[in-house]
Design an enzyme around this catalytic site. Structure first.
Site, PDB file in Angstrom:
ATOM      1  N   HIS A  61       0.856  -1.188   0.000  1.00 21.70           N
ATOM      2  CA  HIS A  61       0.000   0.000   0.000  1.00 21.70           C
ATOM      3  C   HIS A  61       0.890   1.235   0.000  1.00 21.70           C
ATOM      4  O   HIS A  61       2.122   1.135   0.007  1.00 21.70           O
ATOM      5  CB  HIS A  61      -0.953  -0.009   1.193  1.00 21.70           C
ATOM      6  N   HIS A  63       1.341   3.888   2.116  1.00 24.16           N
ATOM      7  CA  HIS A  63       1.815   4.625   3.276  1.00 24.16           C
ATOM      8  C   HIS A  63       3.332   4.761   3.205  1.00 24.16           C
ATOM      9  O   HIS A  63       4.033   3.876   2.701  1.00 24.16           O
ATOM     10  CB  HIS A  63       1.396   3.926   4.570  1.00 24.16           C
ATOM     11  N   ASP A  65       5.856   4.452   5.179  1.00 20.94           N
ATOM     12  CA  ASP A  65       6.784   3.458   5.718  1.00 20.94           C
ATOM     13  C   ASP A  65       6.888   2.211   4.846  1.00 20.94           C
ATOM     14  O   ASP A  65       7.671   1.310   5.152  1.00 20.94           O
ATOM     15  CB  ASP A  65       6.407   3.082   7.159  1.00 20.94           C
ATOM     16  N   HIS A  66       6.133   2.196   3.741  1.00 16.82           N
ATOM     17  CA  HIS A  66       6.195   1.060   2.813  1.00 16.82           C
ATOM     18  C   HIS A  66       6.671   1.456   1.409  1.00 16.82           C
ATOM     19  O   HIS A  66       6.911   0.578   0.593  1.00 16.82           O
ATOM     20  CB  HIS A  66       4.838   0.377   2.725  1.00 16.82           C
ATOM     21  N   HIS A 138      -7.223  -2.412   5.456  1.00 18.09           N
ATOM     22  CA  HIS A 138      -6.389  -1.400   6.111  1.00 18.09           C
ATOM     23  C   HIS A 138      -6.944   0.016   5.990  1.00 18.09           C
ATOM     24  O   HIS A 138      -6.272   0.966   6.368  1.00 18.09           O
ATOM     25  CB  HIS A 138      -4.977  -1.457   5.526  1.00 18.09           C
ATOM     26  N   ASP A 206      -0.217  -4.843   7.469  1.00 18.61           N
ATOM     27  CA  ASP A 206      -1.086  -3.667   7.548  1.00 18.61           C
ATOM     28  C   ASP A 206      -2.531  -4.026   7.210  1.00 18.61           C
ATOM     29  O   ASP A 206      -3.094  -3.592   6.208  1.00 18.61           O
ATOM     30  CB  ASP A 206      -0.571  -2.553   6.639  1.00 18.61           C
ATOM     31  N   HIS A 265       6.938  -6.276  11.198  1.00 21.05           N
ATOM     32  CA  HIS A 265       6.206  -5.006  11.283  1.00 21.05           C
ATOM     33  C   HIS A 265       5.788  -4.707  12.724  1.00 21.05           C
ATOM     34  O   HIS A 265       4.625  -4.472  13.029  1.00 21.05           O
ATOM     35  CB  HIS A 265       4.981  -5.038  10.360  1.00 21.05           C
TER      36      HIS A 265
END
Length: 302
Positions: A61, A63, A65-66, A138, A206, A265
């Site tokens: 996805h 976000h 942090d990914h 998510h 997530d 994670h």
């Protein structure tokens, strides 16, 4: 054989001793990256697997942090001399985000192909791997991924010899080709044994737990799954942020009939992931808490 390295195991933000959650898969000389948070190229460089053979990136996805580590990884791949296309898979919105990140990584010696998927799709990955995805829960478009490496049936030489087939035809039959020889048509199934189990892994992060995700990960050799929280008292927080407790991740593995579970994670507030491992093992004993740099090898059963 497949090797998987957990390059990073943290969620939300990198820590001094824990990089953001991502996994690098190696099959032969081919590499596939799952998620690409800030600084991904640093633990990757320490691993020593090289960058040039990266053929695909699977993003769960959008976000930060990914995905925020994408420019740095693209630069490393470029400096390694890659000129072949690199494919980036992800949910709807991937093209918009990747194009934005590429404004600081515009000049690359290889083309990038972006393929947006909505889940429940299959696709081809480098190294003869078969990929598939499924929707996660998510709050924004998010995908779980599954990778499978098929194993060909064993070639039965005695059957080929009984048919009078020269050795030079054997490899073609083992690859599934039909052979015309000496006036006879020979089908692969005439000289091959029964189907054999391959190798599979799933990458789920997530998300809240869903029945569909357990079905998606059915019978995988390895399930890599998020464990954002380790304390049952954090369940309201997990629900509010669309993440999972360690025991909920274990519940997915148990319902899926997975062969092993690796938790990753972890929330930045988790100092000792072994607590998550203990909580998950009460539900699914074949659980390990990942550590940065952990490498797992999956091989065909003998």
């Amino acid at each position: 054989m497949i090797d998987i390295c957990l390059l990073g195991t943290c969620g939300m933000m990198p820590l001094p001793n824990r990089w953001l959650s991502c996994a690098l898969l190696r099959c032969g000389s081919n590499l596939v990256l799952f998620d690409c948070g800030e600084g991904t190229q640093v633990p990757w460089k320490s691993l020593g697997w090289g960058f040039r053979q990266l053929g695909a990136i699977c993003l769960t996805h959008m976000h930060a942090d990914h995905v925020a580590g994408l420019p740095g990884v693209l630069f490393m791949v470029a400096h390694a001399g890659r000129t072949e296309p690199l494919i980036i898979y992800g949910p709807p919105g991937t093209n918009y985000v990747v194009e934005g990140l590429r404004r600081i990584a515009q000049e690359l010696p290889f083309p990038i192909e972006i393929r947006e998927m909505r889940g429940e799709q299959q696709f081809t990955l480098p190294g003869g791997l078969r990929g598939s995805c499924a929707p996660a829960a998510h709050g924004i478009p998010c995908l779980a991924y599954r990778v499978e490496l098929e194993r060909r049936p064993a070639f039965q030489a005695e059957k080929a010899q009984a048919l009078g087939l020269p050795v030079q035809f054997w490899s073609r039959l083992q690859k599934g080709e039909t052979i015309e020889y000496n006036g006879q048509t020979v089908q692969p199934e005439q000289v091959l044994g029964p189907p054999r189990r391959g190798i599979s892994m799933a990458f789920i992060t997530d998300t809240r737990p869903t029945t569909a995700l357990s079905s998606f990960a059915r019978d995988v050799d390895l399930l890599i799954c998020e464990s954002m929280y380790d304390n049952p008292e954090d369940l309201p927080l997990a629900r509010a942020n669309a993440h999972m407790l360690a025991e909920e991740s274990a519940g997915i593995a148990k319902a899926a009939g997975a062969h092993s579970l690796v938790l990753t994670h972890f929330s930045p507030k988790i100092n000792d992931p072994s607590q998550a491992e203990k909580a998950a093992r009460r539900v699914f004993p074949a659980t390990r808490a990942a550590r940065d740099g952990m490498t797992i090898t999956l091989d065909f059963a003998s």
